[in-house]
Design a protein around this motif. Structure first.
Motif, PDB file in Angstrom:
ATOM      1  N   ALA A   1      -0.900   6.834  -7.268  1.00 30.99           N
ATOM      2  CA  ALA A   1      -0.983   6.189  -5.953  1.00 30.99           C
ATOM      3  C   ALA A   1      -2.352   6.433  -5.309  1.00 30.99           C
ATOM      4  O   ALA A   1      -2.952   5.514  -4.742  1.00 30.99           O
ATOM      5  N   ARG A   2      -2.847   7.657  -5.405  1.00 31.00           N
ATOM      6  CA  ARG A   2      -4.177   7.956  -4.854  1.00 31.00           C
ATOM      7  C   ARG A   2      -5.241   7.117  -5.556  1.00 31.00           C
ATOM      8  O   ARG A   2      -6.152   6.589  -4.918  1.00 31.00           O
ATOM      9  N   GLY A   3      -5.130   7.009  -6.864  1.00 31.85           N
ATOM     10  CA  GLY A   3      -6.097   6.234  -7.639  1.00 31.85           C
ATOM     11  C   GLY A   3      -6.127   4.770  -7.259  1.00 31.85           C
ATOM     12  O   GLY A   3      -7.136   4.091  -7.455  1.00 31.85           O
ATOM     13  N   ARG A   4      -5.031   4.275  -6.719  1.00 28.11           N
ATOM     14  CA  ARG A   4      -4.959   2.881  -6.272  1.00 28.11           C
ATOM     15  C   ARG A   4      -5.261   2.737  -4.787  1.00 28.11           C
ATOM     16  O   ARG A   4      -5.181   1.652  -4.234  1.00 28.11           O
ATOM     17  N   GLY A   5      -5.566   3.863  -4.126  1.00 29.44           N
ATOM     18  CA  GLY A   5      -5.895   3.825  -2.703  1.00 29.44           C
ATOM     19  C   GLY A   5      -4.691   3.588  -1.803  1.00 29.44           C
ATOM     20  O   GLY A   5      -4.842   3.062  -0.696  1.00 29.44           O
ATOM     21  N   LEU A   6      -3.499   3.981  -2.262  1.00 24.28           N
ATOM     22  CA  LEU A   6      -2.295   3.755  -1.464  1.00 24.28           C
ATOM     23  C   LEU A   6      -2.205   4.745  -0.308  1.00 24.28           C
ATOM     24  O   LEU A   6      -2.775   5.834  -0.350  1.00 24.28           O
TER      25      LEU A   6
ATOM     26  N   GLU B   1       0.784  -1.230   0.000  1.00 27.17           N
ATOM     27  CA  GLU B   1       0.000   0.000   0.000  1.00 27.17           C
ATOM     28  C   GLU B   1       0.818   1.284   0.000  1.00 27.17           C
ATOM     29  O   GLU B   1       0.313   2.357   0.330  1.00 27.17           O
ATOM     30  N   TRP B   2       2.089   1.204  -0.340  1.00 22.51           N
ATOM     31  CA  TRP B   2       2.936   2.387  -0.483  1.00 22.51           C
ATOM     32  C   TRP B   2       3.621   2.322  -1.841  1.00 22.51           C
ATOM     33  O   TRP B   2       3.925   1.244  -2.338  1.00 22.51           O
ATOM     34  N   LEU B   3       3.889   3.504  -2.413  1.00 21.60           N
ATOM     35  CA  LEU B   3       4.662   3.584  -3.641  1.00 21.60           C
ATOM     36  C   LEU B   3       6.070   4.039  -3.284  1.00 21.60           C
ATOM     37  O   LEU B   3       6.246   5.099  -2.678  1.00 21.60           O
ATOM     38  N   PHE B   4       7.055   3.215  -3.618  1.00 19.14           N
ATOM     39  CA  PHE B   4       8.455   3.590  -3.444  1.00 19.14           C
ATOM     40  C   PHE B   4       8.933   4.218  -4.741  1.00 19.14           C
ATOM     41  O   PHE B   4       8.873   3.589  -5.799  1.00 19.14           O
ATOM     42  N   VAL B   5       9.367   5.471  -4.685  1.00 20.08           N
ATOM     43  CA  VAL B   5       9.912   6.168  -5.842  1.00 20.08           C
ATOM     44  C   VAL B   5      11.410   5.895  -5.843  1.00 20.08           C
ATOM     45  O   VAL B   5      12.152   6.420  -5.024  1.00 20.08           O
ATOM     46  N   GLN B   6      11.831   5.030  -6.755  1.00 19.57           N
ATOM     47  CA  GLN B   6      13.220   4.583  -6.773  1.00 19.57           C
ATOM     48  C   GLN B   6      14.128   5.533  -7.544  1.00 19.57           C
ATOM     49  O   GLN B   6      15.225   5.840  -7.097  1.00 19.57           O
ATOM     50  N   TYR B   7      13.684   5.981  -8.704  1.00 20.79           N
ATOM     51  CA  TYR B   7      14.505   6.861  -9.536  1.00 20.79           C
ATOM     52  C   TYR B   7      13.656   7.972 -10.126  1.00 20.79           C
ATOM     53  O   TYR B   7      12.553   7.724 -10.605  1.00 20.79           O
ATOM     54  N   VAL B   8      14.201   9.184 -10.108  1.00 19.59           N
ATOM     55  CA  VAL B   8      13.601  10.321 -10.805  1.00 19.59           C
ATOM     56  C   VAL B   8      14.733  10.976 -11.578  1.00 19.59           C
ATOM     57  O   VAL B   8      15.725  11.403 -10.983  1.00 19.59           O
ATOM     58  N   GLY B   9      14.599  11.022 -12.896  1.00 21.69           N
ATOM     59  CA  GLY B   9      15.642  11.613 -13.730  1.00 21.69           C
ATOM     60  C   GLY B   9      15.071  12.543 -14.775  1.00 21.69           C
ATOM     61  O   GLY B   9      14.223  12.146 -15.572  1.00 21.69           O
TER      62      GLY B   9
END
Length: 140
Positions: free
Chosen positions: A91-96, A61-69
């Motif tokens: 993430a909101r759309g998935r109810g995270l 139920e969490w989104l881990f942001v691994q890379y932003v480039g």
């Protein structure tokens, strides 16, 4: 017999095999980790070449942001902010519950703070003489 085989370039299939063992353990314990890779790609050429973006994965139920480039030539135009906002919308759309990430002190801490992220942990001397910060943003 088990063989230990270090590698600097595990294939996607090898990574999935390890993740499958972990997921199997979680499901066996009555939990579904809900692992889901995620990405928002920036394409910059007519043939669709990936020039940057955001990647990570959903887990418990969490989104881990691994890379932003974002390519240097496109920085300062709000593209990084837009990538993060799109990830939050997904993430909101998935109810995270929220998003989390890590960044180094010399990278983007102020950028993420402006977006509402807060530091929840720090490793000193990673790299030596600096620090690595772990940040989160709850969506509820």
């Amino acid at each position: 017999m088990v063989e230990f085989a270090p590698t600097l370039k595990p294939t996607e299939a090898e990574i999935e095999a390890v993740v499958g063992v972990i997921a199997g353990n979680e499901i066996g314990n009555g939990r579904d980790a809900g692992y889901q890779p995620f990405g928002i790609l920036l394409r910059g050429t007519p043939d669709g070449e990936v020039i940057g973006g955001l990647t990570g994965y959903q887990l418990f139920e969490w989104l881990f942001v691994q890379y932003v480039g974002v390519p240097e030539s496109l920085r300062g135009q709000g593209i990084g902010r837009d990538l993060m906002q799109r990830a939050e919308a997904w993430a909101r759309g998935r109810g995270l519950v929220g998003l989390w990430l890590d960044t180094f002190a010399f990278q983007a801490v102020p950028f993420y703070e402006k977006l509402g992220y807060s530091v929840f942990g720090t490793i000193e001397d990673h790299p030596r003489g600096s620090r690595r910060h772990f940040m989160l943003k709850r969506l509820d």
